[in-house]
Write a protein that holds these residues in place. Structure first.
Motif, PDB file in Angstrom:
ATOM      1  N   LEU A 105       0.828  -1.200   0.000  1.00 56.93           N
ATOM      2  CA  LEU A 105       0.000   0.000   0.000  1.00 56.93           C
ATOM      3  C   LEU A 105       0.868   1.257   0.000  1.00 56.93           C
ATOM      4  N   GLY A 106       1.931   1.257   0.814  1.00 56.88           N
ATOM      5  CA  GLY A 106       2.837   2.402   0.831  1.00 56.88           C
ATOM      6  C   GLY A 106       3.581   2.578  -0.473  1.00 56.88           C
ATOM      7  N   VAL A 107       4.043   1.459  -1.053  1.00 56.29           N
ATOM      8  CA  VAL A 107       4.774   1.547  -2.332  1.00 56.29           C
ATOM      9  C   VAL A 107       3.858   2.036  -3.447  1.00 56.29           C
ATOM     10  N   ALA A 108       2.614   1.534  -3.452  1.00 53.89           N
ATOM     11  CA  ALA A 108       1.675   1.962  -4.503  1.00 53.89           C
ATOM     12  C   ALA A 108       1.360   3.451  -4.376  1.00 53.89           C
ATOM     13  N   ALA A 109       1.199   3.915  -3.146  1.00 52.31           N
ATOM     14  CA  ALA A 109       0.924   5.345  -2.954  1.00 52.31           C
ATOM     15  C   ALA A 109       2.120   6.199  -3.379  1.00 52.31           C
ATOM     16  N   PHE A 110       3.329   5.746  -3.057  1.00 54.69           N
ATOM     17  CA  PHE A 110       4.521   6.509  -3.444  1.00 54.69           C
ATOM     18  C   PHE A 110       4.690   6.527  -4.968  1.00 54.69           C
ATOM     19  N   LEU A 111       4.468   5.376  -5.601  1.00 60.79           N
ATOM     20  CA  LEU A 111       4.598   5.334  -7.059  1.00 60.79           C
ATOM     21  C   LEU A 111       3.519   6.178  -7.735  1.00 60.79           C
ATOM     22  N   LEU A 112       2.319   6.183  -7.174  1.00 65.02           N
ATOM     23  CA  LEU A 112       1.265   7.011  -7.752  1.00 65.02           C
ATOM     24  C   LEU A 112       1.621   8.496  -7.643  1.00 65.02           C
ATOM     25  N   LEU A 148      -1.888   6.771 -16.444  1.00 67.52           N
ATOM     26  CA  LEU A 148      -2.155   6.891 -15.011  1.00 67.52           C
ATOM     27  C   LEU A 148      -3.373   6.073 -14.592  1.00 67.52           C
ATOM     28  N   GLY A 149      -4.396   6.068 -15.452  1.00 69.21           N
ATOM     29  CA  GLY A 149      -5.594   5.287 -15.146  1.00 69.21           C
ATOM     30  C   GLY A 149      -5.304   3.791 -15.125  1.00 69.21           C
ATOM     31  N   VAL A 150      -4.501   3.326 -16.073  1.00 71.42           N
ATOM     32  CA  VAL A 150      -4.136   1.893 -16.103  1.00 71.42           C
ATOM     33  C   VAL A 150      -3.350   1.513 -14.861  1.00 71.42           C
ATOM     34  N   TYR A 151      -2.389   2.359 -14.507  1.00 73.57           N
ATOM     35  CA  TYR A 151      -1.622   2.064 -13.293  1.00 73.57           C
ATOM     36  C   TYR A 151      -2.511   2.052 -12.061  1.00 73.57           C
ATOM     37  N   GLY A 152      -3.418   3.038 -11.951  1.00 74.39           N
ATOM     38  CA  GLY A 152      -4.316   3.079 -10.792  1.00 74.39           C
ATOM     39  C   GLY A 152      -5.207   1.857 -10.719  1.00 74.39           C
ATOM     40  N   ALA A 153      -5.727   1.405 -11.869  1.00 70.95           N
ATOM     41  CA  ALA A 153      -6.603   0.227 -11.882  1.00 70.95           C
ATOM     42  C   ALA A 153      -5.833  -1.031 -11.494  1.00 70.95           C
ATOM     43  N   VAL A 154      -4.622  -1.176 -12.040  1.00 72.72           N
ATOM     44  CA  VAL A 154      -3.819  -2.369 -11.711  1.00 72.72           C
ATOM     45  C   VAL A 154      -3.428  -2.364 -10.242  1.00 72.72           C
ATOM     46  N   ALA A 155      -2.986  -1.224  -9.730  1.00 76.21           N
ATOM     47  CA  ALA A 155      -2.584  -1.142  -8.327  1.00 76.21           C
ATOM     48  C   ALA A 155      -3.769  -1.388  -7.402  1.00 76.21           C
ATOM     49  N   GLY A 157      -6.498  -3.125  -8.111  1.00 75.26           N
ATOM     50  CA  GLY A 157      -6.860  -4.540  -8.204  1.00 75.26           C
ATOM     51  C   GLY A 157      -5.929  -5.428  -7.393  1.00 75.26           C
ATOM     52  N   VAL A 158      -4.619  -5.157  -7.480  1.00 78.78           N
ATOM     53  CA  VAL A 158      -3.650  -5.958  -6.714  1.00 78.78           C
ATOM     54  C   VAL A 158      -3.848  -5.771  -5.218  1.00 78.78           C
ATOM     55  N   LEU A 159      -4.060  -4.522  -4.808  1.00 81.50           N
ATOM     56  CA  LEU A 159      -4.244  -4.250  -3.378  1.00 81.50           C
ATOM     57  C   LEU A 159      -5.540  -4.866  -2.848  1.00 81.50           C
ATOM     58  N   LEU A 160      -6.619  -4.783  -3.626  1.00 83.87           N
ATOM     59  CA  LEU A 160      -7.881  -5.387  -3.182  1.00 83.87           C
ATOM     60  C   LEU A 160      -7.771  -6.906  -3.104  1.00 83.87           C
ATOM     61  N   ALA A 161      -7.081  -7.511  -4.086  1.00 83.24           N
ATOM     62  CA  ALA A 161      -6.902  -8.967  -4.055  1.00 83.24           C
ATOM     63  C   ALA A 161      -6.070  -9.392  -2.855  1.00 83.24           C
ATOM     64  N   GLU A 162      -5.017  -8.622  -2.564  1.00 84.04           N
ATOM     65  CA  GLU A 162      -4.184  -8.965  -1.414  1.00 84.04           C
ATOM     66  C   GLU A 162      -4.928  -8.734  -0.102  1.00 84.04           C
ATOM     67  N   MET A 163      -5.756  -7.688  -0.038  1.00 85.90           N
ATOM     68  CA  MET A 163      -6.542  -7.447   1.166  1.00 85.90           C
ATOM     69  C   MET A 163      -7.556  -8.568   1.386  1.00 85.90           C
ATOM     70  N   TYR A 164      -8.196  -9.020   0.320  1.00 84.53           N
ATOM     71  CA  TYR A 164      -9.151 -10.121   0.457  1.00 84.53           C
ATOM     72  C   TYR A 164      -8.432 -11.409   0.868  1.00 84.53           C
ATOM     73  N   GLY A 165      -7.222 -11.615   0.335  1.00 79.74           N
ATOM     74  CA  GLY A 165      -6.439 -12.770   0.763  1.00 79.74           C
ATOM     75  C   GLY A 165      -6.060 -12.696   2.232  1.00 79.74           C
ATOM     76  N   ALA A 166      -5.742 -11.484   2.713  1.00 85.61           N
ATOM     77  CA  ALA A 166      -5.444 -11.323   4.141  1.00 85.61           C
ATOM     78  C   ALA A 166      -6.675 -11.633   4.989  1.00 85.61           C
ATOM     79  N   ILE A 167      -7.870 -11.261   4.501  1.00 84.84           N
ATOM     80  CA  ILE A 167      -9.100 -11.585   5.236  1.00 84.84           C
ATOM     81  C   ILE A 167      -9.318 -13.090   5.269  1.00 84.84           C
ATOM     82  N   ILE A 168      -9.035 -13.768   4.165  1.00 86.86           N
ATOM     83  CA  ILE A 168      -9.187 -15.232   4.120  1.00 86.86           C
ATOM     84  C   ILE A 168      -8.255 -15.897   5.128  1.00 86.86           C
ATOM     85  N   VAL A 169      -7.005 -15.437   5.160  1.00 90.87           N
ATOM     86  CA  VAL A 169      -6.044 -16.021   6.108  1.00 90.87           C
ATOM     87  C   VAL A 169      -6.476 -15.749   7.543  1.00 90.87           C
ATOM     88  N   ALA A 170      -6.975 -14.533   7.811  1.00 87.36           N
ATOM     89  CA  ALA A 170      -7.449 -14.211   9.156  1.00 87.36           C
ATOM     90  C   ALA A 170      -8.630 -15.087   9.550  1.00 87.36           C
TER      91      ALA A 170
END
Length: 269
Positions: A105-112, A148-155, A157-170
């Protein structure tokens, strides 16, 4: 029961409506090993071969390589923990997934922020100064916006997928903890039931200790008093030794004629 967001997000046992969270942890750990392994190999290869990197760029690559390597190891632990239901391994994997999500999340915000700043500068240089045609300037500006829109959509999507995976593990961690608590509670209840049954059996046996030694069904039964002269005590003369033949004196066993002869012989002068 009151509504709880924690129970809603982290208390379930399924994901995608019907799949078990244990299967989700296995799939996530396998994908984590695949992508983290490939990225760690590429990053360490870039660190070892690139010679024209600045110290900051090299440090960033080294940190990224370490993070991906640790993610690979944690994914292995998560897969093993999901297969054998090992709570410690799954918790280690879960904690690292949380940390990895925060880092991404921090890296995506910095790159954006960097891309927005750079694109604004490049847009002014490339589209406004270098191109004089108004239509070409609009096309150039739209191209930067699309990037910029493509990067925002990809970032996102990756963050939402990882967040949902963290919820599954929890969810799977909470499920393992509930199963262990239920197993421990059932074991304690079985032990307490066994102990209570043992105590009741001892209590039933102790109730018979108050029964008197003499026969209670006889109407005139009395306890034996050894100091009472009017009561005859038990006869101890007949013991188990009375079954053996008693000792007899041989002289006492002689015939009466022999005794009389001996008397007469003593009476003569």
């Amino acid at each position: 029961m009151a509504f709880s967001f924690r129970e809603l997000f982290f208390g379930g046992t399924t994901f995608c409506c019907c799949l078990r969270v244990r299967l989700g942890v296995m799939i996530m750990s396998v994908l984590g090993m695949l992508f983290a392994g490939i990225l760690s190999i590429l990053l360490w290869f870039e660190v070892s071969t690139a010679l024209n990197l600045t110290s900051k760029e090299k440090a960033a690559l080294v940190i990224a390589g370490l993070v991906e390597t640790l993610l690979f190891v944690a994914s292995m632990l998560g897969f093993v923990g999901a297969v054998v239901r090992k709570q410690l391994f799954v918790q280690i994997y879960a904690y690292f997934i949380y940390v990895h999500f925060v880092l991404n999340l921090g890296v995506a915000a910095f790159l954006l922020y960097t891309l927005v700043h750079v694109s604004t500068t490049d847009q002014n240089k490339a589209c406004q100064l270098a191109i004089q045609n108004a239509d070409a300037q609009n096309q150039c500006t739209n191209l930067f916006r699309v990037g910029l829109g493509v990067y925002g959509a990809v970032a996102a999507g990756v963050l939402l997928a990882e967040m949902y995976g963290a919820i599954i593990v929890a969810r799977y961690v909470n499920q393992i903890q509930r199963e262990k608590r239920n197993t421990r509670a059932s074991r304690i209840s079985r032990m307490s039931a066994r102990a209570s049954a043992r105590y009741s059996s001892i209590k039933d046996a102790s109730e018979h200790d108050s029964i008197p030694l003499h026969a209670t069904n006889t109407p005139h039964a009395e306890d034996f008093d050894p100091y009472d002269d009017n009561v005859e005590g038990p006869d101890f003369r007949r013991t188990s030794l009375s079954t053996y033949p008693a000792y007899e004196d041989p002289h006492a066993a002689a015939s009466p004629n022999v005794k009389a002869k001996d008397h007469n012989s003593k009476a003569e002068p």
